[in-house]
Design an enzyme around this catalytic site. Structure first.
Site, mmCIF file in Angstrom:
data_model
loop_
_atom_site.group_PDB
_atom_site.id
_atom_site.type_symbol
_atom_site.label_atom_id
_atom_site.label_comp_id
_atom_site.label_asym_id
_atom_site.label_seq_id
_atom_site.Cartn_x
_atom_site.Cartn_y
_atom_site.Cartn_z
ATOM 1 N N HIS A 316 0.852 -1.187 0.000
ATOM 2 C CA HIS A 316 0.000 0.000 0.000
ATOM 3 C C HIS A 316 0.886 1.235 0.000
ATOM 4 O O HIS A 316 1.926 1.247 0.656
ATOM 5 C CB HIS A 316 -0.917 0.014 1.240
ATOM 6 C CG HIS A 316 -2.079 0.941 1.106
ATOM 7 N ND1 HIS A 316 -1.980 2.290 1.314
ATOM 8 C CD2 HIS A 316 -3.371 0.706 0.756
ATOM 9 C CE1 HIS A 316 -3.166 2.845 1.115
ATOM 10 N NE2 HIS A 316 -4.021 1.915 0.773
ATOM 11 N N ASP A 373 -8.025 -5.007 0.022
ATOM 12 C CA ASP A 373 -8.548 -5.732 -1.141
ATOM 13 C C ASP A 373 -8.262 -7.220 -1.084
ATOM 14 O O ASP A 373 -8.958 -8.009 -1.713
ATOM 15 C CB ASP A 373 -7.974 -5.144 -2.432
ATOM 16 C CG ASP A 373 -8.499 -3.747 -2.668
ATOM 17 O OD1 ASP A 373 -9.702 -3.555 -2.480
ATOM 18 O OD2 ASP A 373 -7.706 -2.867 -3.016
HETATM 19 N N1 ACO Z 1 4.089 -8.116 -4.855
HETATM 20 C C1 ACO Z 1 5.432 -8.221 -4.973
HETATM 21 N N2 ACO Z 1 6.298 -7.195 -4.809
HETATM 22 C C2 ACO Z 1 5.768 -5.997 -4.527
HETATM 23 C C3 ACO Z 1 4.384 -5.795 -4.373
HETATM 24 C C4 ACO Z 1 3.536 -6.911 -4.553
HETATM 25 N N3 ACO Z 1 2.206 -6.779 -4.413
HETATM 26 N N4 ACO Z 1 4.143 -4.501 -4.101
HETATM 27 C C5 ACO Z 1 5.328 -3.887 -4.063
HETATM 28 N N5 ACO Z 1 6.332 -4.793 -4.327
HETATM 29 C C6 ACO Z 1 7.772 -4.526 -4.310
HETATM 30 C C7 ACO Z 1 8.201 -3.750 -5.543
HETATM 31 O O1 ACO Z 1 8.589 -4.623 -6.584
HETATM 32 C C8 ACO Z 1 9.353 -2.962 -4.998
HETATM 33 O O2 ACO Z 1 10.477 -3.825 -4.869
HETATM 34 P P1 ACO Z 1 11.988 -3.275 -5.125
HETATM 35 O O3 ACO Z 1 12.208 -2.267 -4.049
HETATM 36 O O4 ACO Z 1 12.844 -4.494 -5.011
HETATM 37 O O5 ACO Z 1 11.963 -2.683 -6.505
HETATM 38 C C9 ACO Z 1 8.905 -2.584 -3.577
HETATM 39 O O6 ACO Z 1 8.027 -3.645 -3.197
HETATM 40 C C10 ACO Z 1 8.197 -1.234 -3.465
HETATM 41 O O7 ACO Z 1 7.123 -1.198 -4.412
HETATM 42 P P2 ACO Z 1 6.481 0.147 -4.988
HETATM 43 O O8 ACO Z 1 5.727 -0.185 -6.237
HETATM 44 O O9 ACO Z 1 7.520 1.221 -5.052
HETATM 45 O O10 ACO Z 1 5.470 0.525 -3.824
HETATM 46 P P3 ACO Z 1 4.280 1.602 -3.913
HETATM 47 O O11 ACO Z 1 4.043 2.064 -2.520
HETATM 48 O O12 ACO Z 1 4.545 2.638 -4.938
HETATM 49 O O13 ACO Z 1 3.042 0.742 -4.460
HETATM 50 C C11 ACO Z 1 1.089 -0.607 -4.532
HETATM 51 C C12 ACO Z 1 1.951 0.368 -3.701
HETATM 52 C C13 ACO Z 1 0.711 0.045 -5.890
HETATM 53 C C14 ACO Z 1 -0.221 -0.864 -3.782
HETATM 54 C C15 ACO Z 1 1.880 -1.918 -4.763
HETATM 55 O O14 ACO Z 1 2.252 -2.489 -3.527
HETATM 56 C C16 ACO Z 1 1.103 -2.933 -5.608
HETATM 57 O O15 ACO Z 1 1.184 -2.888 -6.842
HETATM 58 N N6 ACO Z 1 0.323 -3.860 -4.945
HETATM 59 C C17 ACO Z 1 -0.489 -4.818 -5.665
HETATM 60 C C18 ACO Z 1 -1.806 -4.172 -6.155
HETATM 61 C C19 ACO Z 1 -2.805 -3.918 -5.024
HETATM 62 O O16 ACO Z 1 -3.026 -4.753 -4.157
HETATM 63 N N7 ACO Z 1 -3.438 -2.706 -5.070
HETATM 64 C C20 ACO Z 1 -4.448 -2.322 -4.057
HETATM 65 C C21 ACO Z 1 -3.953 -1.240 -3.149
HETATM 66 S S1 ACO Z 1 -5.109 -0.890 -1.858
HETATM 67 C C22 ACO Z 1 -6.302 0.097 -2.523
HETATM 68 O O17 ACO Z 1 -6.121 0.806 -3.478
HETATM 69 C C23 ACO Z 1 -7.687 0.116 -1.936
#
Ligand code: ACO
Length: 427
Positions: A316, A373
């Site tokens: 998140h 979610d």
């Molecule tokens: N699975 C695996 N790896 C992940 C995930 C995931 N779900 N989410 C983040 N990471 C990793 C990234 O690859 C990154 O790794 P790195 O540092 O080695 O490159 C690190 O964690 C940071 O990720 P970011 O994308 O920079 O984190 P950000 O805070 O920008 O993104 C987000 C948050 C978009 C929710 C992301 O975690 C994601 O895509 N999750 C899956 C989709 C999801 O569940 N969305 C619902 C959100 S809740 C809502 O909107 C109600």
């Protein structure tokens, strides 16, 4: 030099500028840069608004580091455990919880306003079979605006509140009609003998004129725990301060458009997978994984830097320790499993993912926890709600948040039309 200010030096010219710091009652202070362009001839650059507060608000507070969420100062745990969704609506709109009499009046009015103008029914026929209910919902809410022209010129507090109660009441009916149209089956009218959440479940599930329910494996009744589970989901979605769809609602409000058109724009913004559409993706992913035996392979894919596969429902932008809403739903999911005697393969896959991810160094070091979610999809599936209705259910819960933010915007005389600037790098 004044104490509660920041000083900015332009190293090109050596000029310094001073800006006031405005303190919040909770959370980070802000630097007031409203005169920045006038002072410096430059814009600030912040795509995605990661460091920009776009308004002052007294509605909802989130502390992402602590995993804290409050509506009007009341914790989400208190709201989910001790109050109903309609109490959350009253709280958000009226800045305090209702008395027993106020709640009873509010509830009665919401029931009575749930009916749609007969003319609006025809709109649903314009949509193809299998139209996604989010498309129909957004269009129907825009159409609803044309039935209430007077909402363009609201004056008294009561007029604002009535406009808000009207849209909160009608949204579940529109969502249920959109769903039934997508199946090609007759609409079920609201039943004023039923409370908000049970009425919605009935409009979704019941056969017209009878007590039999669709997809119910012979169950004729809606169980109390199903109503409580859905009501809790509505409560947890009621508001989430300046998220993407709320920002869209405020942006549309800033142009002076009709409040229901602003809500329809919020619905469109919510549809995307990075926002409210994520709950559908979680279940699609669990179905793709297919079996508990495949979980480890998918976890490895999620960890592989050369693979863009991500575990849906994990991570998140704001919550970095845990999502307080997810904690509440995990408990509810376990209760549902026990009470309904459900233990599906999807639930088992989800449990295994959660177990591995929460003890795996990759997920721990990146603060990746299950978000809301991850659990809503599983709970809604247990309630026999089909995937295309997951995001419309988010809409039903969030409508009160959008309309409360719309009202706050309209009453803030310092606010202007939302009109950002750009860094032009073209020809
Ligand atoms: N699975 C695996 N790896 C992940 C995930 C995931 N779900 N989410 C983040 N990471 C990793 C990234 O690859 C990154 O790794 P790195 O540092 O080695 O490159 C690190 O964690 C940071 O990720 P970011 O994308 O920079 O984190 P950000 O805070 O920008 O993104 C987000 C948050 C978009 C929710 C992301 O975690 C994601 O895509 N999750 C899956 C989709 C999801 O569940 N969305 C619902 C959100 S809740 C809502 O909107 C109600």
């Amino acid at each position: 030099m004044k104490k509660n200010t920041v000083t900015l030096t332009n190293n090109k010219t050596g000029k310094t500028y001073e800006y006031d710091i405005l303190d919040a009652t909770r959370g980070p202070s802000v630097v007031d840069i409203r005169t920045f362009f006038q002072d410096t001839g430059m814009f600030t650059y912040d795509p995605g608004y990661t460091s920009t507060a776009c308004c002052e608000s007294k509605i909802t507070f989130i502390d992402g580091a602590k995993g804290e969420l409050r509506y009007r100062g009341v914790t989400i745990e208190d709201m989910a455990q001790n109050h109903t969704y309609l109490e959350s609506c009253f709280l958000l709109l009226n800045k305090r919880l209702p008395s027993a009499q106020e709640l009873s009046d509010f509830d009665l009015e919401i029931r009575h306003r749930a009916f749609l103008h007969e003319g609006l029914r025809h709109l649903f026929n314009a949509f193809p079979d299998n139209a996604h209910p989010m498309a129909t919902l957004s269009a129907a809410v825009t159409a609803l605006a044309s039935f209430y022209d007077d909402h363009l010129e609201l004056e008294s507090e009561e007029e604002y509140q009535e406009m808000a109660r009207r849209i909160i009441s009608k949204i579940p009916t529109i969502a249920a009609f959109a769903y039934r149209h997508s199946l090609g089956i007759p609409f079920i009218q609201p039943d004023i003998d039923l409370g908000f959440t049970k009425n919605f479940l009935t409009m979704m599930r019941a056969y017209p004129g009878g007590k039999m329910h669709l997809h119910a494996n012979g169950h004729e009744v809606i169980k109390d725990i199903e109503v409580r589970a859905l009501d809790t989901i509505f409560t947890l979605h009621a508001d989430h301060e300046q998220n993407a769809s709320t920002t869209v609602v405020r942006g549309v409000a800033s142009t002076g458009a009709h409040p229901y058109v602003a809500i329809a724009s919020g619905i469109s913004a919510l549809w995307g997978r990075a926002h409210g559409g994520a709950n559908e993706s979680v279940i699609a992913q669990l179905e793709m994984i297919g079996s508990v035996d495949n979980v480890e392979a998918f976890i490895e894919k999620a960890k592989d830097p050369d693979d863009d596969f991500r575990l849906m429902g994990f991570g998140h932008r704001v919550y970095k320790n845990f999502d307080p809403r997810a904690k509440i739903l995990k408990k509810l999911q376990d209760e549902l499993r026990d009470e309904l005697g459900l233990d599906t393969e999807l639930m088992a896959i989800a449990r295994k993912i959660e177990e591995i991810a929460l003890s795996d160094e990759y997920f721990i070091s990146r603060n990746l926890y299950p978000n809301i979610d991850f659990y809503t999809g599983i709970i809604l599936t247990a309630l026999q709600i089909p995937k295309p209705m997951f995001t419309p259910i988010f809409v039903i819960g969030r409508t009160v948040g959008w309309i409360t933010q719309w009202i706050e915007f309209k009453k803030d005389e310092t606010l202007k039309i939302a009109r950002p600037r750009q860094l032009y790098t073209g020809e």
